[in-house]
Write a protein that holds these residues in place. Sequence first.
Motif, PDB file in Angstrom:
ATOM      1  N   UNK A 187       0.829  -1.196   0.000  1.00 58.90           N
ATOM      2  CA  UNK A 187       0.000   0.000   0.000  1.00 58.90           C
ATOM      3  C   UNK A 187       0.865   1.248   0.000  1.00 58.90           C
ATOM      4  N   UNK A 188       0.881   1.971  -1.112  1.00 61.69           N
ATOM      5  CA  UNK A 188       1.726   3.143  -1.276  1.00 61.69           C
ATOM      6  C   UNK A 188       0.872   4.406  -1.241  1.00 61.69           C
ATOM      7  N   UNK A 189       1.347   5.437  -0.551  1.00 60.53           N
ATOM      8  CA  UNK A 189       0.623   6.699  -0.468  1.00 60.53           C
ATOM      9  C   UNK A 189      -0.796   6.426   0.046  1.00 60.53           C
ATOM     10  N   UNK A 190      -1.844   6.883  -0.671  1.00 59.77           N
ATOM     11  CA  UNK A 190      -3.198   6.625  -0.176  1.00 59.77           C
ATOM     12  C   UNK A 190      -3.541   5.133  -0.193  1.00 59.77           C
ATOM     13  N   UNK A 191      -2.805   4.364  -0.974  1.00 57.61           N
ATOM     14  CA  UNK A 191      -2.987   2.923  -0.922  1.00 57.61           C
ATOM     15  C   UNK A 191      -2.719   2.362   0.458  1.00 57.61           C
ATOM     16  N   UNK A 192      -1.956   3.104   1.267  1.00 58.04           N
ATOM     17  CA  UNK A 192      -1.716   2.681   2.637  1.00 58.04           C
ATOM     18  C   UNK A 192      -2.962   2.752   3.501  1.00 58.04           C
ATOM     19  N   UNK A 193      -3.891   3.655   3.176  1.00 58.06           N
ATOM     20  CA  UNK A 193      -5.163   3.695   3.901  1.00 58.06           C
ATOM     21  C   UNK A 193      -5.981   2.441   3.586  1.00 58.06           C
ATOM     22  N   UNK A 194      -5.931   2.011   2.332  1.00 53.74           N
ATOM     23  CA  UNK A 194      -6.598   0.761   1.969  1.00 53.74           C
ATOM     24  C   UNK A 194      -5.928  -0.409   2.682  1.00 53.74           C
ATOM     25  N   UNK A 195      -4.602  -0.405   2.733  1.00 52.94           N
ATOM     26  CA  UNK A 195      -3.869  -1.492   3.400  1.00 52.94           C
ATOM     27  C   UNK A 195      -4.227  -1.562   4.885  1.00 52.94           C
ATOM     28  N   UNK A 196      -4.309  -0.407   5.550  1.00 53.25           N
ATOM     29  CA  UNK A 196      -4.689  -0.400   6.963  1.00 53.25           C
ATOM     30  C   UNK A 196      -6.117  -0.913   7.147  1.00 53.25           C
ATOM     31  N   UNK A 197      -6.997  -0.531   6.233  1.00 51.40           N
ATOM     32  CA  UNK A 197      -8.379  -1.008   6.304  1.00 51.40           C
ATOM     33  C   UNK A 197      -8.428  -2.520   6.110  1.00 51.40           C
ATOM     34  N   UNK A 198      -7.622  -3.036   5.189  1.00 53.25           N
ATOM     35  CA  UNK A 198      -7.581  -4.478   4.976  1.00 53.25           C
ATOM     36  C   UNK A 198      -7.094  -5.189   6.240  1.00 53.25           C
ATOM     37  N   UNK A 199      -6.062  -4.658   6.858  1.00 56.79           N
ATOM     38  CA  UNK A 199      -5.507  -5.298   8.055  1.00 56.79           C
ATOM     39  C   UNK A 199      -6.524  -5.348   9.191  1.00 56.79           C
ATOM     40  N   UNK A 200      -7.373  -4.318   9.295  1.00 57.51           N
ATOM     41  CA  UNK A 200      -8.396  -4.333  10.340  1.00 57.51           C
ATOM     42  C   UNK A 200      -9.524  -5.312  10.018  1.00 57.51           C
ATOM     43  N   UNK A 201      -9.879  -5.413   8.746  1.00 56.52           N
ATOM     44  CA  UNK A 201     -10.979  -6.289   8.346  1.00 56.52           C
ATOM     45  C   UNK A 201     -10.576  -7.763   8.328  1.00 56.52           C
ATOM     46  N   UNK A 202      -9.357  -8.028   7.861  1.00 52.86           N
ATOM     47  CA  UNK A 202      -8.932  -9.407   7.614  1.00 52.86           C
ATOM     48  C   UNK A 202      -7.553  -9.688   8.222  1.00 52.86           C
ATOM     49  N   UNK A 203      -7.351  -9.449   9.493  1.00 50.84           N
ATOM     50  CA  UNK A 203      -5.998  -9.607  10.065  1.00 50.84           C
ATOM     51  C   UNK A 203      -5.453 -11.026   9.931  1.00 50.84           C
ATOM     52  N   UNK A 204      -6.323 -12.025   9.962  1.00 55.15           N
ATOM     53  CA  UNK A 204      -5.864 -13.400   9.883  1.00 55.15           C
ATOM     54  C   UNK A 204      -5.424 -13.831   8.501  1.00 55.15           C
ATOM     55  N   UNK A 205      -5.632 -12.986   7.505  1.00 57.56           N
ATOM     56  CA  UNK A 205      -5.255 -13.339   6.132  1.00 57.56           C
ATOM     57  C   UNK A 205      -3.987 -12.634   5.667  1.00 57.56           C
ATOM     58  N   UNK A 206      -3.422 -11.790   6.513  1.00 58.80           N
ATOM     59  CA  UNK A 206      -2.238 -11.028   6.113  1.00 58.80           C
ATOM     60  C   UNK A 206      -0.983 -11.896   6.274  1.00 58.80           C
ATOM     61  N   UNK A 207      -0.252 -12.050   5.194  1.00 57.24           N
ATOM     62  CA  UNK A 207       1.075 -12.680   5.244  1.00 57.24           C
ATOM     63  C   UNK A 207       2.152 -11.618   5.366  1.00 57.24           C
ATOM     64  N   UNK A 208       2.144 -10.652   4.434  1.00 54.89           N
ATOM     65  CA  UNK A 208       3.037  -9.498   4.513  1.00 54.89           C
ATOM     66  C   UNK A 208       2.234  -8.253   4.181  1.00 54.89           C
ATOM     67  N   UNK A 209       2.633  -7.126   4.754  1.00 51.81           N
ATOM     68  CA  UNK A 209       1.984  -5.847   4.478  1.00 51.81           C
ATOM     69  C   UNK A 209       3.060  -4.770   4.482  1.00 51.81           C
ATOM     70  N   UNK A 210       3.242  -4.133   3.326  1.00 53.48           N
ATOM     71  CA  UNK A 210       4.228  -3.066   3.169  1.00 53.48           C
ATOM     72  C   UNK A 210       3.507  -1.739   2.985  1.00 53.48           C
ATOM     73  N   UNK A 211       3.908  -0.724   3.753  1.00 49.98           N
ATOM     74  CA  UNK A 211       3.308   0.608   3.669  1.00 49.98           C
ATOM     75  C   UNK A 211       4.396   1.634   3.382  1.00 49.98           C
ATOM     76  N   UNK A 212       4.091   2.598   2.525  1.00 49.41           N
ATOM     77  CA  UNK A 212       5.119   3.486   1.973  1.00 49.41           C
ATOM     78  C   UNK A 212       4.557   4.895   1.842  1.00 49.41           C
ATOM     79  N   UNK A 213       5.058   5.829   2.665  1.00 48.42           N
ATOM     80  CA  UNK A 213       4.650   7.223   2.530  1.00 48.42           C
ATOM     81  C   UNK A 213       3.181   7.440   2.765  1.00 48.42           C
ATOM     82  N   UNK A 214       2.649   6.830   3.825  1.00 53.53           N
ATOM     83  CA  UNK A 214       1.198   6.805   4.020  1.00 53.53           C
ATOM     84  C   UNK A 214       0.768   7.809   5.085  1.00 53.53           C
TER      85      UNK A 214
END
Length: 455
Positions: A187-214
């Motif tokens: 999740x890059x830039x505003x994509x990091x907001x989507x990544x954070x939302x994904x982590x809250x909704x589906x924490x058990x499905x995350x293998x790796x999560x990279x955030x950049x300039x969010x």
Amino acid sequence: MLNALVALAVLAAPAGVPTPQPSPRWTACPLANAPELQCADLPVALSPGSHRKITLKIARLPATGTRKGSALVNFGGPMGGQIALLAARTRTFDRIRTSMDVVTWDPRGYPGLSGAVLRCDWGFVRTPAFPSDQAGLDRLAAANQARAGKCRATDPELFDHMDSASDARDADAIRAALGDDEMNFLGLSYGGTIAQSYARLFPGRVRTLYIDGIGNHSLRRWERELETLARENERFMDRFFAWAPAGLEQRWQALLAKADEEPVPAPKAGARYDRTQLQALAYLKLRPGPARWGELTAAITAAEAGDASGFALSSSQPYPGIPGGGVKECLDFPRPATQRELARTVKRLRAIAPNTGAAFPLAWHLPLTCAGWPAPVSNPPAPMPRTLPPLLGAGTWQDYGATSRVAGQIPGSRTIRYDGPGHNLLGAMANACVIGHVSAYVTERRLPPQGTTCA
């Protein structure tokens, strides 16, 4: 954006059992510059429990070796055109592709290759001046409601489900269609907001999560985050004053006081700038780095003599603003209920940061352009689940702080500091050092050492 560039419990439907997805039917993408890129259509639910489907266009760079999964990337914006961005940056993912497909999608609602598009004005929205009373805020709210109402009328159900949590559910539908049990999300830039939302909704499905300039969308107290951002902006301006001729900081503050009394004319741009506008434009001029800082020194000198034209970023758009209409941001971030609440925040931020004040999007643009929005905040900030696996983050002078505050919530996470200006290290900047660390993390779950820096 961000760069700059936005109620504290996430509305998250239970993850539940994913709906079985048919395997995508991959064909050549309608983009001439990336012949290896493949595209497919994917139907997804418009909202949880809805029988209505919308069609997303997804794209992949196929793995060049034995496929062991997929890495899903969103480059930010939050506008559409993600597939075109991937087509332009294929070499960034060479190492990841040795064992993974690299996948993206054009998000719902925005112009792009996906089928569900809102018919809206996606152009530049000028940031209004802070209103001096409740009547002024009410007028802004009425104008925003009229502007957004035209957009919403084209598809009210889609408009109301344009938040980043909806994008996160789309991302999980993509994961399921690809046949992956776990998610690797970049999740890059505003994509990091989507990544954070994904982590809250589906924490058990995350293998790796990279955030950049969010931006930090993972907290309980929004006002505290605004204060922290104000301090970070002020420190960035401190770099400029340490570089600039002696006494320039005092001259700058005198110019701001003059703009409080009467906006400073910018005749070549056909504009007049108040305190907040000068602060915002100055910060934007600093973002490219020291090689361009002389332009701000010259602009301040000319403005002292009565001509602030040097602050204008362009003659066609002399005032600060953001493109995109705020359709997603207004559903993701808090907004003040009253002018009194807004004024208290502005006063506090100006005391914390006398040189930069409240002249940044999350404190200025979003509260004013989202007031009166015809849909409520449906995906407000909330903390990340501490059960997530360790994250990896990276950021520049402008955005390392927010990125590190998100990653710091998860034990074992790492952040990469880039000691310089810019934004979006993996995507727009294509920093080779960052690419190497991200590739090792996504493919092997190997994190860099604590305190890693990239140049």
